[in-house]
Design a protein around this motif. Structure first.
Motif, short mmCIF file in Angstrom:
data_model
loop_
_atom_site.label_atom_id
_atom_site.label_comp_id
_atom_site.label_asym_id
_atom_site.label_seq_id
_atom_site.Cartn_x
_atom_site.Cartn_y
_atom_site.Cartn_z
N TRP A 141 -17.48 98.92 40.20
CA TRP A 141 -17.50 98.40 38.83
C TRP A 141 -18.30 99.37 37.96
O TRP A 141 -19.48 99.62 38.24
N LEU A 142 -17.64 99.94 36.93
CA LEU A 142 -18.27 100.92 36.05
C LEU A 142 -18.31 100.38 34.62
O LEU A 142 -17.29 99.93 34.10
N PHE A 143 -19.50 100.45 34.01
CA PHE A 143 -19.67 99.93 32.65
C PHE A 143 -19.25 100.98 31.62
O PHE A 143 -19.69 102.13 31.68
N GLU A 144 -18.37 100.57 30.71
CA GLU A 144 -17.88 101.42 29.62
C GLU A 144 -17.37 102.76 30.13
O GLU A 144 -17.58 103.82 29.54
N ASN A 145 -16.64 102.71 31.25
CA ASN A 145 -16.02 103.90 31.84
C ASN A 145 -14.86 104.38 30.97
O ASN A 145 -14.11 103.58 30.41
N PRO A 173 -10.88 106.59 24.70
CA PRO A 173 -12.02 106.72 23.78
C PRO A 173 -13.07 105.64 24.06
O PRO A 173 -12.74 104.54 24.51
N LYS A 174 -14.33 105.97 23.79
CA LYS A 174 -15.43 105.04 24.06
C LYS A 174 -15.26 103.72 23.36
O LYS A 174 -15.58 102.65 23.91
#
Length: 301
Positions: free
Chosen positions: A104-108, A126-127
């Motif tokens: 689980w990656l945050f804001e990947n 894009p972010k």
């Protein structure tokens, strides 16, 4: 007067930041609740078919049970990794099977999206598109890619859940029996419950051919329940991981190198008529050089 005007803006800024941090903490707590020892029930049933073939045969309804240990592998600020291990056979002398892994990656922003025929397209988002979201990256038993998708964890009315739809390879229960479709469009819902968690799926079986519109063959319901039991019941699996975690850290490291190339990925299904997991599950592959070489042999240049 100018200083007084700035105060409300500062208060609002701190409030928004504080709420975001509190929400992220709720998210991480929900994800980590999937760790531990569970009695698992796997349920799959083909619900509707859209085949033009009058002789079409749906997959048989499948129900299976097992004991599964979900080991916390990484617990960083923006990444949580959980390795699943099946514990099968006699309780007095169980056999351990390395199962799937979920990261689980945050804001990947970096994705490998499945596109059929053992290929994954690299996509950079894009972010702004992934703000506040968590990407779930799911891997095969040999830590090769499977599927991934990004969505927001929801905490409302006492429920915590995450929902996403993404393309994926055929599941293990299907790819040795079915060749009439090549994409599973997975509708995944992970919901934390009072006694564990549920993996609720609404899947579509899709035929994808280059230059043609995707064709829907059938739909499937999946409902997998994870009921928490005392961790002592999974001691054999936990002990196995202590003995073997260094080897699998080397495997993950090599795959990280492959994914870090940030380009479309295509993999051989077999090398010298042998599947990758058959190599990596062998005791012959414990050192970095051998592991790196065999994984690289499956990557199509």
């Amino acid at each position: 007067m100018k200083r007084l005007a700035i105060l409300p803006l500062l208060i609002l800024t701190f409030s928004i930041h504080g709420n975001a941090q509190s929400k992220k903490k709720q998210d991480t707590e929900a994800i980590k609740k999937m760790c531990g020892c569970y009695e698992v029930t796997f349920n799959f049933a083909e619900t509707f078919n859209y085949s033009k073939d009058s002789l079409y045969k749906p997959s048989k309804t499948k129900t299976d049970k097992g004991l599964e240990w979900a080991q916390l592998v990484e617990n960083d600020k923006n990444k949580i990794s959980i390795q699943h291990l099946l514990q099968v056979g006699s309780p007095s002398k169980p056999h351990i099977v390395k199962h799937w892994r979920q990261d689980w990656l945050f804001e990947n922003t970096n994705f490998y999206m499945f596109n059929g025929d053992n290929t994954w397209n690299y996509v950079s988002k894009p972010k702004a598109e992934v703000k506040g979201q968590w990407t779930q990256k799911v891997y095969q038993v040999d830590d090769s890619p499977r599927y991934e998708g990004s969505s927001t964890w929801v905490h409302v009315d006492g429920k915590s859940y995450w929902e996403n739809m993404t393309d994926a390879p055929l599941p293990r229960r299907e790819y040795t029996k079915r060749s009439d479709y090549n994409i599973t469009v997975r509708g995944n819902r992970h919901e934390i419950t009072k006694n564990g968690w549920v993996h609720d799926q609404d899947n579509a079986k899709v035929i994808r051919e280059k230059g043609k519109k995707d064709e829907l063959l059938a739909k499937e319901k999946g409902y997998n329940t994870y009921v928490k039991v005392d961790d002592s019941r999974c001691k054999a699996a936990a002990d196995w991981w202590v003995k073997n975690h260094e080897k699998w850290a080397l495997v993950r490291s090599k795959w990280s190198d492959v994914y870090g190339r940030n380009k479309n990925l295509a993999l051989e299904s077999k090398v010298e008529n042998k599947l990758l997991y058959k190599y990596l599950f062998s005791e012959d592959y414990t050192k970095a050089d051998a592991i790196n070489k065999v994984i690289e042999s499956f990557v199509i240049k």
